[in-house]
Design an enzyme around this catalytic site. Structure first.
Site, PDB file in Angstrom:
ATOM      1  N   SER A 124      -6.395  -2.431   1.430  1.00 10.82           N
ATOM      2  CA  SER A 124      -6.710  -1.907   0.098  1.00 10.82           C
ATOM      3  C   SER A 124      -7.160  -2.991  -0.863  1.00 10.82           C
ATOM      4  O   SER A 124      -7.003  -2.871  -2.070  1.00 10.82           O
ATOM      5  CB  SER A 124      -5.508  -1.153  -0.492  1.00 10.82           C
ATOM      6  OG  SER A 124      -5.246   0.013   0.239  1.00 10.82           O
ATOM      7  N   GLU A 148       0.812  -1.215   0.000  1.00 12.20           N
ATOM      8  CA  GLU A 148       0.000   0.000   0.000  1.00 12.20           C
ATOM      9  C   GLU A 148       0.847   1.267   0.000  1.00 12.20           C
ATOM     10  O   GLU A 148       0.381   2.342   0.372  1.00 12.20           O
ATOM     11  CB  GLU A 148      -0.937  -0.022   1.208  1.00 12.20           C
ATOM     12  CG  GLU A 148      -1.921  -1.173   1.172  1.00 12.20           C
ATOM     13  CD  GLU A 148      -2.777  -1.233   2.425  1.00 12.20           C
ATOM     14  OE1 GLU A 148      -3.764  -0.479   2.490  1.00 12.20           O
ATOM     15  OE2 GLU A 148      -2.455  -2.023   3.328  1.00 12.20           O
ATOM     16  N   PHE A 194     -14.590 -15.350   0.055  1.00  5.79           N
ATOM     17  CA  PHE A 194     -13.570 -14.372  -0.306  1.00  5.79           C
ATOM     18  C   PHE A 194     -12.250 -14.800   0.305  1.00  5.79           C
ATOM     19  O   PHE A 194     -12.156 -15.061   1.505  1.00  5.79           O
ATOM     20  CB  PHE A 194     -13.966 -12.977   0.170  1.00  5.79           C
ATOM     21  CG  PHE A 194     -15.065 -12.371  -0.650  1.00  5.79           C
ATOM     22  CD1 PHE A 194     -14.780 -11.560  -1.729  1.00  5.79           C
ATOM     23  CD2 PHE A 194     -16.403 -12.652  -0.365  1.00  5.79           C
ATOM     24  CE1 PHE A 194     -15.793 -11.024  -2.514  1.00  5.79           C
ATOM     25  CE2 PHE A 194     -17.421 -12.118  -1.133  1.00  5.79           C
ATOM     26  CZ  PHE A 194     -17.118 -11.298  -2.208  1.00  5.79           C
ATOM     27  N   SER A 243     -11.225  10.063   0.619  1.00  8.71           N
ATOM     28  CA  SER A 243     -11.372   8.738   1.219  1.00  8.71           C
ATOM     29  C   SER A 243     -12.666   8.665   2.018  1.00  8.71           C
ATOM     30  O   SER A 243     -13.174   9.674   2.507  1.00  8.71           O
ATOM     31  CB  SER A 243     -10.189   8.431   2.137  1.00  8.71           C
ATOM     32  OG  SER A 243      -8.983   8.354   1.408  1.00  8.71           O
TER      33      SER A 243
END
Length: 359
Positions: free
Chosen positions: A186, A21, A178, A327
């Site tokens: 992220s 990130e 998942f 953000s």
């Protein structure tokens, strides 16, 4: 004889770092540098390259904003190389704008604790727990907070007995699932898997970012976020209005790295999220409970799922969330009545009033 003017608080922004990130951290620093109240604070920008080199950065941060042809990068050419924070001169407070391992995980927090330097955000333990999704979920469950089922895939088990992992996932979870690195953010390395055929490849993709992997039960619901801000003077943490990121794609496409940061992304943010009042209040309550469960301080963004029945299930907590002006953390507080510059100042002042060491 006239009194000399009071010295401004000197704030070191530390950004970049060795994690995947890196570029998002640099973009976060660009936003803070542009918005911080220069009447109150002197700013000392310190970048860390992907190789771990510390650089006293030059420029106003605009070179690290997202939106160009490539993602921003901190290198030794970004300023003057330094060996330690001490070379940068006296610092009153550090704002560690680092995302992911080697920054958000308690490592730099431990360094600052040893040096006795106040800093923004969660302490060593809360940062480490918030970064490791396995232990985060264990702490949440230990406090009676709702989490979705999951399977942890440890390196030795996958390398020696991958069939056992596949069997556990099939026995304990229901597709879709998942697959994600246990200690990354992220949405790096995250894959949606709809059946067994894609599971092994998804685990290998996640292992590229972290040898420990989580396979999480998919939850049929909306992904809702809530921003939490520490309270002044021992007051309780505060929760923003909830927000939602809506991805204008096929329903099977989730909010991955490209959806978050690619220039072509059609994702949009909505704050406040369109939720019934009682559900929105439950999201805010659960966000604060998650914040306090891991012992967070300063700031966190809590992500939850809201099912069609109105149930709220915790997904994760981010102790140093994306913090650019656009953000979700910033936008949710803006919708709650706290603009970005004021939010930056509040976090710095929260850090200044908090001692280092045991508390």
């Amino acid at each position: 004889m006239t009194d000399s003017p009071a010295r401004k608080t000197r704030v070191a922004l530390i950004f970049g770092g060795r994690s995947g990130e890196h570029s998002i951290s640099a973009a976060t620093a660009a936003g803070v540098m542009k918005a911080i109240d220069r009447e109150a604070y002197d700013v000392l920008p310190i970048g860390i390259s992907r190789e771990g080199e510390w650089v006293l950065a030059s420029g106003d941060g605009s070179q690290w904003q997202l939106g160009g042809a490539s993602l921003p990068e901190i290198t030794t050419e970004s300023g003057t190389a330094i060996e330690s924070l001490a070379e940068a001169g006296p610092v009153d407070v550090v704002f560690p704008l680092l995302h992911g391992p080697y920054g958000e995980d308690g490592t730099i927090q431990g360094l600052l604790e040893l040096a006795g330097v106040p800093y923004v955000g969660a302490g060593v333990l809360a940062s480490a727990v918030g970064m490791d999704k396995q232990y985060m979920k264990l702490v949440f469950a230990g406090h009676g907070l709702p989490v979705a089922p999951y399977v942890v895939v440890k390196p030795r088990e996958w390398e020696q007995r991958p069939s056992r992992v596949i069997d556990r996932v099939q026995a304990e979870l229901v597709f879709p699932v998942f697959v994600k690195p246990a200690r990354a953010g992220s949405s790096l390395g995250v894959t949606r898997v709809d059946d067994l055929t894609g599971l092994a490849d998804a685990i290998e993709e996640a292992r590229y970012h972290d040898p420990k992997v989580l396979v999480e039960q998919g939850v049929d619901g909306r992904e809702i976020e809530c921003a939490v801000l520490g309270g002044r003077g021992g007051a309780a943490p505060r929760a923003s209005v909830p927000g939602e990121i809506v991805v204008d794609h096929d329903a099977d496409v989730f909010y991955d790295f490209d959806a978050k940061y690619a220039a072509s992304s059609t994702a949009r943010t909505e704050a406040p999220a369109d939720l019934p009042d009682d559900v929105a209040e439950r999201v805010r309550e659960l966000a604060v409970e998650a914040f306090e469960a891991i012992g967070a301080e300063g700031l966190s963004r809590v992500d939850v799922f809201v099912t069609s029945a109105g149930d709220v299930i915790l997904n994760e907590i981010n102790t140093m969330p994306g913090f650019t002006p656009i953000s979700m953390y910033s936008k949710m507080w803006e919708a709650t009545g706290v603009p970005y510059t004021e939010l930056v100042s509040e976090l710095i002042e929260l850090a200044r009033e908090r001692p280092t060491g045991l508390r």
